[in-house]
Design a protein around this motif. Structure first.
Motif, PDB file in Angstrom:
ATOM      1  N   VAL A 224       4.292   7.427   1.983  1.00 12.03           N
ATOM      2  CA  VAL A 224       4.218   6.360   2.974  1.00 12.03           C
ATOM      3  C   VAL A 224       3.973   5.048   2.237  1.00 12.03           C
ATOM      4  O   VAL A 224       3.258   5.005   1.242  1.00 12.03           O
ATOM      5  CB  VAL A 224       3.138   6.646   4.045  1.00 12.03           C
ATOM      6  CG1 VAL A 224       1.761   6.697   3.446  1.00 12.03           C
ATOM      7  CG2 VAL A 224       3.199   5.617   5.162  1.00 12.03           C
ATOM      8  N   HIS A 225       4.608   3.996   2.730  1.00 14.81           N
ATOM      9  CA  HIS A 225       4.577   2.695   2.060  1.00 14.81           C
ATOM     10  C   HIS A 225       4.549   1.619   3.144  1.00 14.81           C
ATOM     11  O   HIS A 225       5.343   1.661   4.076  1.00 14.81           O
ATOM     12  CB  HIS A 225       5.846   2.571   1.200  1.00 14.81           C
ATOM     13  CG  HIS A 225       6.091   1.210   0.672  1.00 14.81           C
ATOM     14  ND1 HIS A 225       5.480   0.720  -0.438  1.00 14.81           N
ATOM     15  CD2 HIS A 225       6.904   0.219   1.126  1.00 14.81           C
ATOM     16  CE1 HIS A 225       5.913  -0.512  -0.667  1.00 14.81           C
ATOM     17  NE2 HIS A 225       6.771  -0.829   0.273  1.00 14.81           N
ATOM     18  N   SER A 226       3.614   0.694   3.023  1.00 15.04           N
ATOM     19  CA  SER A 226       3.602  -0.430   3.967  1.00 15.04           C
ATOM     20  C   SER A 226       3.708  -1.729   3.179  1.00 15.04           C
ATOM     21  O   SER A 226       3.247  -1.825   2.045  1.00 15.04           O
ATOM     22  CB  SER A 226       2.328  -0.409   4.822  1.00 15.04           C
ATOM     23  OG  SER A 226       1.185  -0.563   4.011  1.00 15.04           O
ATOM     24  N   ASN A 227       4.308  -2.717   3.803  1.00 11.09           N
ATOM     25  CA  ASN A 227       4.578  -3.959   3.105  1.00 11.09           C
ATOM     26  C   ASN A 227       4.299  -5.136   4.023  1.00 11.09           C
ATOM     27  O   ASN A 227       4.684  -5.137   5.181  1.00 11.09           O
ATOM     28  CB  ASN A 227       6.032  -3.979   2.646  1.00 11.09           C
ATOM     29  CG  ASN A 227       6.292  -5.093   1.656  1.00 11.09           C
ATOM     30  OD1 ASN A 227       5.385  -5.793   1.233  1.00 11.09           O
ATOM     31  ND2 ASN A 227       7.539  -5.266   1.296  1.00 11.09           N
ATOM     32  N   HIS A 228       3.636  -6.122   3.466  1.00 13.87           N
ATOM     33  CA  HIS A 228       3.369  -7.362   4.207  1.00 13.87           C
ATOM     34  C   HIS A 228       3.680  -8.541   3.288  1.00 13.87           C
ATOM     35  O   HIS A 228       3.251  -8.583   2.150  1.00 13.87           O
ATOM     36  CB  HIS A 228       1.906  -7.427   4.648  1.00 13.87           C
ATOM     37  CG  HIS A 228       1.582  -8.708   5.348  1.00 13.87           C
ATOM     38  ND1 HIS A 228       1.982  -8.951   6.636  1.00 13.87           N
ATOM     39  CD2 HIS A 228       0.912  -9.809   4.940  1.00 13.87           C
ATOM     40  CE1 HIS A 228       1.566 -10.156   6.987  1.00 13.87           C
ATOM     41  NE2 HIS A 228       0.918 -10.695   5.983  1.00 13.87           N
TER      42      HIS A 228
ATOM     43  N   ALA B 155       0.873  -1.171   0.000  1.00 16.90           N
ATOM     44  CA  ALA B 155       0.000   0.000   0.000  1.00 16.90           C
ATOM     45  C   ALA B 155       0.906   1.216   0.000  1.00 16.90           C
ATOM     46  O   ALA B 155       1.748   1.367   0.870  1.00 16.90           O
ATOM     47  CB  ALA B 155      -0.897  -0.008   1.226  1.00 16.90           C
ATOM     48  N   VAL B 156       0.743   2.059  -1.005  1.00 16.80           N
ATOM     49  CA  VAL B 156       1.621   3.212  -1.154  1.00 16.80           C
ATOM     50  C   VAL B 156       0.762   4.462  -1.240  1.00 16.80           C
ATOM     51  O   VAL B 156      -0.249   4.489  -1.929  1.00 16.80           O
ATOM     52  CB  VAL B 156       2.491   3.082  -2.430  1.00 16.80           C
ATOM     53  CG1 VAL B 156       3.348   4.305  -2.609  1.00 16.80           C
ATOM     54  CG2 VAL B 156       3.334   1.832  -2.368  1.00 16.80           C
ATOM     55  N   LEU B 157       1.190   5.505  -0.544  1.00 12.29           N
ATOM     56  CA  LEU B 157       0.539   6.797  -0.620  1.00 12.29           C
ATOM     57  C   LEU B 157       1.623   7.832  -0.859  1.00 12.29           C
ATOM     58  O   LEU B 157       2.611   7.881  -0.136  1.00 12.29           O
ATOM     59  CB  LEU B 157      -0.206   7.116   0.693  1.00 12.29           C
ATOM     60  CG  LEU B 157      -0.724   8.539   0.865  1.00 12.29           C
ATOM     61  CD1 LEU B 157      -1.889   8.765  -0.087  1.00 12.29           C
ATOM     62  CD2 LEU B 157      -1.155   8.779   2.287  1.00 12.29           C
ATOM     63  N   GLY B 158       1.469   8.624  -1.905  1.00  9.40           N
ATOM     64  CA  GLY B 158       2.379   9.728  -2.176  1.00  9.40           C
ATOM     65  C   GLY B 158       1.545  10.957  -2.463  1.00  9.40           C
ATOM     66  O   GLY B 158       0.634  10.915  -3.289  1.00  9.40           O
ATOM     67  N   ILE B 159       1.828  12.046  -1.768  1.00 11.00           N
ATOM     68  CA  ILE B 159       1.001  13.237  -1.919  1.00 11.00           C
ATOM     69  C   ILE B 159       1.850  14.479  -1.706  1.00 11.00           C
ATOM     70  O   ILE B 159       2.803  14.472  -0.939  1.00 11.00           O
ATOM     71  CB  ILE B 159      -0.189  13.200  -0.916  1.00 11.00           C
ATOM     72  CG1 ILE B 159      -1.155  14.342  -1.174  1.00 11.00           C
ATOM     73  CG2 ILE B 159       0.300  13.236   0.512  1.00 11.00           C
ATOM     74  CD1 ILE B 159      -2.442  14.212  -0.397  1.00 11.00           C
TER      75      ILE B 159
END
Length: 196
Positions: free
Chosen positions: A105-109, A9-13
């Motif tokens: 922000v980036h999350s990884n599973h 899940a990646v969010l760039g703003i």
């Protein structure tokens, strides 16, 4: 048979902050690694250059504080989510000027199902993937940082150029005034001498 799944899940703003803005990022699984970075790109003031930064508070789903940063113009950080759910990233601008911020922000599973391969076969591969992911995130952060520094230097350059122009106009006006005063005083001196 090994099934490898990576849920990213990646969010760039990029946004302009006046006082306070908060963003939520949903972390799907407990133990996910979350990487984030922010860079203050520019401050909306033309007459002065300031190094004012922003405050950032990262809170977990239950409201507990995970990380805090104060008066920072750029930062890269990561943490392991203790709980799944929405994590809040709240930026606070204490300066009187609007600031433009680039935030990622980036999350990884990663999880495995039906594992038939042994961990010692996959662990080196997963380590290399993690290192590569971290290196790519650092490169992205450096790009944002360099872009922010370029824009900040352009703002300083434009402000100095504007000040130099105003100073040159003021000095020219003072020089013309002094010249006009000299002409008036010389005429008056010659008129008195001719009258004598």
């Amino acid at each position: 048979m090994v099934i490898f799944s990576s849920l990213n899940a990646v969010l760039g703003i990029r946004f302009v902050i006046d006082r306070e803005d908060c963003f939520s990022h949903n972390v799907q699984y407990e133990g996910d690694r979350v990487q984030a970075s922010f860079v203050v790109i520019k401050i909306d003031t033309s007459w002065q250059y300031t190094n004012d930064g922003v405050d950032l508070s990262v809170k977990g789903p239950s409201g507990e504080t995970i990380k805090e940063f104060h008066d920072m113009t750029s930062e890269i950080f990561e943490f392991v989510a203790r709980d799944n759910g929405p994590h809040r990233f709240c930026f606070t601008n204490k300066s009187p000027y609007h600031e433009t911020i680039d935030f990622d922000v980036h999350s990884n599973h990663v999880h495995f199902t039906d594992q038939h391969a042994k961990d010692e076969h996959l662990t080196p591969l997963l380590d290399q993937i993690t290192k590569l992911e971290h290196a790519l995130f650092n490169i992205q952060y450096e790009q944002h940082w360099l872009e922010a520094q370029t824009e900040r230097q352009a703002i300083v350059s434009n402000a100095l150029s504007s000040r130099t122009l105003h100073k040159a106009i003021l000095e020219s006006m003072a020089l013309m005034g002094a010249s006009a005063l000299q002409v008036y005083l010389l005429r008056r001196l010659f008129e008195r001498k001719l009258a004598i």
